[in-house]
Design an enzyme around this catalytic site. Structure first.
Site, short mmCIF file in Angstrom:
data_model
loop_
_atom_site.label_atom_id
_atom_site.label_comp_id
_atom_site.label_asym_id
_atom_site.label_seq_id
_atom_site.Cartn_x
_atom_site.Cartn_y
_atom_site.Cartn_z
N GLU A 145 13.35 4.47 13.52
CA GLU A 145 14.59 3.71 13.72
C GLU A 145 15.75 4.20 12.85
O GLU A 145 16.45 3.42 12.21
CB GLU A 145 14.32 2.22 13.54
CG GLU A 145 13.32 1.68 14.56
CD GLU A 145 12.97 0.21 14.37
OE1 GLU A 145 13.51 -0.42 13.44
OE2 GLU A 145 12.14 -0.30 15.15
N GLU A 246 6.49 2.12 22.69
CA GLU A 246 6.17 0.73 22.34
C GLU A 246 6.55 -0.20 23.48
O GLU A 246 7.09 -1.28 23.27
CB GLU A 246 6.92 0.31 21.06
CG GLU A 246 6.68 1.22 19.86
CD GLU A 246 7.45 0.80 18.62
OE1 GLU A 246 7.86 -0.39 18.54
OE2 GLU A 246 7.65 1.63 17.72
#
Length: 560
Positions: A145, A246
């Protein structure tokens, strides 16, 4: 996945007339799920997992906050147990994650370190983890991220993220190193648009980071197929494999959840750049998001789970028929049963290993190159197998920096700029007034409302400063046009903080019913943050036709 089989015997006529049934019994495309140390104690969950997935990722057990919650207090037992489980069940494993850039995910003792001690801790983390598990994780999410956090970058400098990649590669060259972030695919976050992701990846590559894959997390609600597809097309221009790492969709209504999951799975599986799909769990009570599960807590498969299983079954190949004198190809990965005359069939020759022609392209005109051979869809309107057409040069010339230059992969790597596009093929019966000139396909750009709207491709990573590139594009027009009009080749140059500038390359005059060539050259003294090549020019309402595009590398003498 497709397998082409040819049957032969010592006497050719002995094979003729044999009945063959071919059935694929297992998906080899990577479908995976998140697991945890506690989830593998659930026997029902494990049975569903090993039957319906072939990859996994650990939810938390590899994160730094888990393996070293207090400085010097290590816990690798959970990760070790999970790796043993995966080895025993033939499951491939992604490593998530070495670092996490968002501050809330970083344990307090790390947050409290000064710059010197933090530098040492980062190096120790890399050495301890990657050396311990060398060769055991196929992928690593190196610094999770980075579009949404900058903890390490703020404290250790802008080069630290590239250093993490370089060091990880040195410690385990066998692992593919991924960037990984969220909201890339849904257009809901300006911080993580496809364009911002591309810029970040290119910046890392310029610093020498061996970025080998692109992770899209895929935590999404109410997905819109064209938005997802557009994001994949844009990110796919980098030429790196894309994985949904994910994926989960959430809805209290399991039937809506099933529909939304199908949108995501179809868009992902259909895109040529997507090489794997990992769900962020599937069993209720073992997931981080509510109302995203495929199997209820008591083990009942809900509507979303049934949809997932139905799609996996749909993507298996089946074929049956009789062998002709030449031997017929069938699409599958295993021969389930063969009935033939009593004469001995002496050999079974596999002509082609497993391959995946999953890209979007018009029916009956798909072609792809595998190991120098061209495979094309047969001409019959009812067939569904791929035929070996012999050696060919379809695909990009080796010195052409344009990806999918002749549209044999549909619009893959191309982006219609504020308009719409589709592909016409020689066999599609819709030539818009022209037949393909260079190959089997050409692009049609329609619904144009401005002169500058056309077709573009990001070529940033292919450009070297100071080099001169030659450009040629075969173009045409269709629609409400009297006489002729100009079609131009242009570069759009983007630098952070200074907006866009444009570089004219060349133009040609085009009239309906004829192909013409746009030609020119360009050179950039420095490479800006983004370089976009595009074709533009006809008046609004006129369709722009593009048959092929070539931008040649410098000092090339190769012919197309």
């Amino acid at each position: 996945r497709d397998l082409i089989l040819k049957f032969s015997s010592s006497k050719a006529n002995n094979v003729s007339g044999a009945f063959v049934k071919v059935e694929q019994i297992q998906n080899s495309f990577p479908f995976g799920s998140c697991i945890t140390r506690s989830s593998i104690d659930n026997e029902d969950l494990v049975r569903f997992l090993v039957k319906n997935f072939n990859w996994v990722v650990f939810g938390n057990e590899l994160k730094w906050s888990w393996t070293e919650p207090q400085q010097g207090n290590f816990n690798y037992k959970d990760a070790d147990d999970l790796l043993d489980f995966c080895k025993n069940n033939n499951l491939e494993v992604r490593g998530h994650c070495i670092f996490w850039e968002v501050e809330y995910a970083i344990q307090p003792w790390v947050q409290g370190l000064n710059k010197s001690d933090l530098t040492t801790a980062v190096q120790n983390r890399l050495t301890d983890l990657v050396t311990r598990y060398k060769g055991k994780f196929r992928h690593y999410d190196v610094d999770n991220e980075m579009l949404h956090g900058s903890f390490y970058k703020d404290r250790l400098g802008k080069d630290i993220q590239a250093t993490m990649f370089r060091t990880s590669h040195q410690l385990d060259p066998s692992a593919t190193l991924f960037v990984n972030d969220y909201h890339i695919e849904d257009g809901s976050d300006v911080r993580s648009s496809p364009e911002e992701y591309i810029r970040q990846i290119l910046d890392l590559q310029r610093q020498g980071a061996p970025v080998g894959g692109i992770g899209l997390q895929g935590h999404i609600d109410s997905p819109v197929g064209p938005i997802v597809s557009s994001a994949l097309d844009k990110v796919g221009t980098l030429g790196l494999p894309i994985w949904f790492t994910e994926l989960d969709v959430s809805s209290a209504n399991e039937f809506i959840r099933a529909d939304d999951l199908e949108v995501m799975l179809r868009e992902a599986f259909a895109h040529p750049a997507v090489e794997g799909i990992i769900l962020w769990g599937f069993w209720e009570l073992y997931m981080s998001r509510e109302n995203a599960h495929l199997v209820n807590a008591e083990g009942k498969i809900n509507a979303a789970g049934k949809r997932y299983l139905a799609l996996k079954k749909e993507w298996l190949s089946r074929a049956r028929g009789y062998i002709d004198v030449q031997g017929s190809p069938f699409a599958a990965s295993r021969v389930d049963s063969i009935k033939h005359p009593p004469q001995e069939i002496s050999s079974l020759l596999l002509l082609l290993e497993l391959l995946t022609p999953r890209f979007r392209c018009p029916p009956l005109s798909c072609c792809m190159v595998v190991r120098g051979n061209c495979f094309c869809m047969c001409d019959s309107g009812t067939c569904n197998w791929w035929l070996l057409m012999g050696n060919c040069t379809s695909g990009n010339p080796t010195d052409n920096i344009i990806v999918n230059h002749d549209f044999y992969k549909g619009l893959y790597s191309w982006h219609p700029n504020c308009c719409n596009g589709f592909i016409v093929s020689a066999n599609s019966g819709n030539q818009v007034g022209l037949s393909p000139k260079s190959g089997g396909n050409y692009a049609v750009i329609k619904n144009r409302t401005e002169h500058w709207q056309g077709l573009e491709q990001d070529i940033t990573s292919k450009i070297s400063p100071g080099s001169t590139y030659s450009v040629s594009a075969r173009v045409g027009v269709s629609g409400p046009l009297s006489g002729s009009t100009d079609v131009m080749a242009t570069l759009k140059l983007l630098n952070h903080g200074s907006g866009a500038s444009y570089m004219f390359i060349g133009k040609t005059s085009v009239s309906k019913g004829k192909w013409e060539m746009v030609e020119g050259t360009f050179s950039l003294p420095t490479v800006p943050n983004q370089v976009i090549f595009y074709l533009e020019g006809p008046p609004p309402g006129v369709e722009l036709l593009i048959d092929s595009v070539v931008i040649r590398r410098p000092s090339s003498s190769k012919s197309e």
